[in-house]
Design a protein around this motif. Structure first.
Motif, mmCIF file in Angstrom:
data_model
loop_
_atom_site.group_PDB
_atom_site.id
_atom_site.type_symbol
_atom_site.label_atom_id
_atom_site.label_comp_id
_atom_site.label_asym_id
_atom_site.label_seq_id
_atom_site.Cartn_x
_atom_site.Cartn_y
_atom_site.Cartn_z
ATOM 1 N N ASP A 85 -17.888 -3.201 1.713
ATOM 2 C CA ASP A 85 -19.351 -3.442 2.387
ATOM 3 C C ASP A 85 -20.281 -2.387 2.473
ATOM 4 O O ASP A 85 -21.431 -2.638 2.459
ATOM 5 C CB ASP A 85 -18.888 -3.438 3.977
ATOM 6 C CG ASP A 85 -18.080 -4.952 4.288
ATOM 7 O OD1 ASP A 85 -18.125 -5.738 3.548
ATOM 8 O OD2 ASP A 85 -17.648 -5.033 5.612
ATOM 9 N N ALA A 86 -19.801 -1.171 1.973
ATOM 10 C CA ALA A 86 -20.642 -0.100 1.753
ATOM 11 C C ALA A 86 -21.145 -0.170 0.128
ATOM 12 O O ALA A 86 -22.120 0.727 -0.261
ATOM 13 C CB ALA A 86 -20.043 1.262 1.947
ATOM 14 N N GLY A 87 -20.904 -1.089 -0.525
ATOM 15 C CA GLY A 87 -21.265 -1.128 -1.944
ATOM 16 C C GLY A 87 -20.622 -0.289 -2.941
ATOM 17 O O GLY A 87 -20.842 -0.317 -4.140
ATOM 18 N N LEU A 88 -19.490 0.066 -2.510
ATOM 19 C CA LEU A 88 -18.683 1.024 -3.645
ATOM 20 C C LEU A 88 -17.541 0.311 -4.215
ATOM 21 O O LEU A 88 -17.061 1.079 -5.247
ATOM 22 C CB LEU A 88 -17.988 2.102 -2.603
ATOM 23 C CG LEU A 88 -19.081 2.995 -2.091
ATOM 24 C CD1 LEU A 88 -18.229 3.926 -0.941
ATOM 25 C CD2 LEU A 88 -19.770 3.854 -3.039
ATOM 26 N N LEU A 89 -16.944 -1.003 -3.758
ATOM 27 C CA LEU A 89 -16.004 -1.606 -4.575
ATOM 28 C C LEU A 89 -16.505 -2.993 -4.770
ATOM 29 O O LEU A 89 -17.195 -3.609 -3.777
ATOM 30 C CB LEU A 89 -14.946 -1.472 -3.764
ATOM 31 C CG LEU A 89 -14.153 -0.461 -3.347
ATOM 32 C CD1 LEU A 89 -12.714 -0.578 -2.644
ATOM 33 C CD2 LEU A 89 -13.594 0.049 -4.834
ATOM 34 N N GLU A 90 -15.982 -3.696 -5.809
ATOM 35 C CA GLU A 90 -16.254 -5.016 -5.991
ATOM 36 C C GLU A 90 -14.839 -5.607 -5.788
ATOM 37 O O GLU A 90 -13.791 -4.832 -6.055
ATOM 38 C CB GLU A 90 -16.474 -5.379 -7.470
ATOM 39 C CG GLU A 90 -17.754 -4.786 -7.945
ATOM 40 C CD GLU A 90 -18.147 -5.006 -9.512
ATOM 41 O OE1 GLU A 90 -17.126 -5.548 -10.076
ATOM 42 O OE2 GLU A 90 -19.361 -4.697 -9.694
ATOM 43 N N ARG A 91 -14.685 -6.903 -5.314
ATOM 44 C CA ARG A 91 -13.293 -7.379 -5.213
ATOM 45 C C ARG A 91 -13.325 -9.011 -5.863
ATOM 46 O O ARG A 91 -14.074 -9.515 -5.683
ATOM 47 C CB ARG A 91 -13.091 -7.107 -3.793
ATOM 48 C CG ARG A 91 -13.838 -8.268 -2.840
ATOM 49 C CD ARG A 91 -13.378 -8.247 -1.348
ATOM 50 N NE ARG A 91 -14.469 -8.809 -0.529
ATOM 51 C CZ ARG A 91 -14.384 -8.722 0.780
ATOM 52 N NH1 ARG A 91 -13.743 -7.860 1.391
ATOM 53 N NH2 ARG A 91 -15.328 -9.418 1.421
ATOM 54 N N GLU A 92 -11.925 -9.225 -6.214
ATOM 55 C CA GLU A 92 -11.900 -10.553 -6.871
ATOM 56 C C GLU A 92 -10.586 -11.064 -6.431
ATOM 57 O O GLU A 92 -9.513 -10.224 -6.359
ATOM 58 C CB GLU A 92 -11.931 -10.484 -8.487
ATOM 59 C CG GLU A 92 -11.605 -11.957 -8.977
ATOM 60 C CD GLU A 92 -11.691 -11.592 -10.493
ATOM 61 O OE1 GLU A 92 -11.258 -12.516 -11.085
ATOM 62 O OE2 GLU A 92 -12.132 -10.552 -10.975
ATOM 63 N N ALA A 123 -18.798 5.963 4.371
ATOM 64 C CA ALA A 123 -17.538 5.109 4.202
ATOM 65 C C ALA A 123 -16.645 6.276 3.559
ATOM 66 O O ALA A 123 -15.268 6.145 3.709
ATOM 67 C CB ALA A 123 -17.918 4.004 3.182
ATOM 68 N N LEU A 124 -16.987 6.939 2.690
ATOM 69 C CA LEU A 124 -16.161 7.975 2.199
ATOM 70 C C LEU A 124 -15.891 9.317 2.805
ATOM 71 O O LEU A 124 -14.971 10.028 2.251
ATOM 72 C CB LEU A 124 -17.268 8.420 0.589
ATOM 73 C CG LEU A 124 -17.275 7.403 -0.382
ATOM 74 C CD1 LEU A 124 -18.146 7.996 -1.707
ATOM 75 C CD2 LEU A 124 -15.972 7.041 -1.044
ATOM 76 N N ARG A 136 -8.538 -3.208 5.698
ATOM 77 C CA ARG A 136 -9.505 -2.852 6.389
ATOM 78 C C ARG A 136 -10.287 -1.845 5.773
ATOM 79 O O ARG A 136 -11.538 -1.835 5.744
ATOM 80 C CB ARG A 136 -9.041 -2.412 7.924
ATOM 81 C CG ARG A 136 -10.403 -2.100 8.859
ATOM 82 C CD ARG A 136 -10.040 -1.841 10.390
ATOM 83 N NE ARG A 136 -9.112 -0.691 10.506
ATOM 84 C CZ ARG A 136 -9.273 0.427 10.340
ATOM 85 N NH1 ARG A 136 -10.567 0.835 10.212
ATOM 86 N NH2 ARG A 136 -8.245 1.634 10.457
ATOM 87 N N HIS A 137 -9.573 -0.550 5.433
ATOM 88 C CA HIS A 137 -10.269 0.441 4.488
ATOM 89 C C HIS A 137 -11.127 -0.156 3.377
ATOM 90 O O HIS A 137 -12.301 0.235 3.164
ATOM 91 C CB HIS A 137 -9.374 1.653 4.371
ATOM 92 C CG HIS A 137 -8.911 2.331 5.470
ATOM 93 N ND1 HIS A 137 -9.809 3.295 6.218
ATOM 94 C CD2 HIS A 137 -7.732 2.618 6.232
ATOM 95 C CE1 HIS A 137 -9.427 3.927 7.181
ATOM 96 N NE2 HIS A 137 -8.147 3.571 7.130
ATOM 97 N N LEU A 138 -10.360 -0.969 2.711
ATOM 98 C CA LEU A 138 -10.962 -1.302 1.467
ATOM 99 C C LEU A 138 -12.340 -2.325 1.939
ATOM 100 O O LEU A 138 -13.103 -2.299 1.006
ATOM 101 C CB LEU A 138 -9.905 -2.332 0.722
ATOM 102 C CG LEU A 138 -8.978 -1.567 0.074
ATOM 103 C CD1 LEU A 138 -7.765 -2.319 -0.313
ATOM 104 C CD2 LEU A 138 -9.545 -0.574 -1.089
ATOM 105 N N LYS A 139 -12.126 -2.936 2.880
ATOM 106 C CA LYS A 139 -13.270 -3.835 3.181
ATOM 107 C C LYS A 139 -14.485 -2.970 3.774
ATOM 108 O O LYS A 139 -15.649 -3.097 3.273
ATOM 109 C CB LYS A 139 -12.950 -4.681 4.505
ATOM 110 C CG LYS A 139 -14.030 -5.559 5.141
ATOM 111 C CD LYS A 139 -13.794 -6.293 6.490
ATOM 112 C CE LYS A 139 -14.907 -7.150 6.519
ATOM 113 N NZ LYS A 139 -16.243 -6.830 6.512
#
Length: 121
Positions: free
Chosen positions: A87-94, A41-42, A80-83
């Motif tokens: 999905d790779a576990g690098l970001l939380e979203r709210e 992902a990175l 899409r990039h943020l998703k």
């Protein structure tokens, strides 16, 4: 004629190590399988930059609306990039109203840093 070799040019003796290992132990198959999605992902410059922007943003979180200005990409492409990062576990979203806010998962980034530095447990 005499040729002088510097230490960097000197021939290596058979069986001699050229340098010390970077880490104490190689990754296990399970560790490699676990780390690969985040590293993949990175591996995209846009996603790497998105992670950097979010981590550096005030309070460590950013809205999609804050991130669009940094790129010449459409909002759906940024999302899409943020998703993928999520999905790779690098970001939380709210979700707040119509916007989604993202925060870097510091434990995931710390785990990758330890993996890369060779100090992963």
């Amino acid at each position: 004629m005499s040729i002088s070799l510097s230490a960097a040019q000197a021939p290596v003796q058979p069986g001699a190590a050229c340098c010390s290992p970077l880490s104490g132990e190689p990754l296990s198959e399970a560790e490699a399988e676990k780390a690969a999605p985040a590293l993949k992902a990175l591996g995209d410059p846009v996603r790497l930059r998105l992670m950097s922007l979010i981590a550096a943003h005030e309070d460590g979180e950013a809205c999609v609306c804050d991130l669009n200005e940094a790129f010449e990409l459409s909002q759906p492409t940024i999302s899409r990039h943020l998703k993928i990062l999520h999905d790779a576990g690098l970001l939380e979203r709210e979700k707040r109203g119509v916007w989604v806010y993202y925060r870097a998962r510091t434990e995931a980034l710390g785990g990758l840093a330890a993996l890369i530095s060779g100090s992963a447990a």
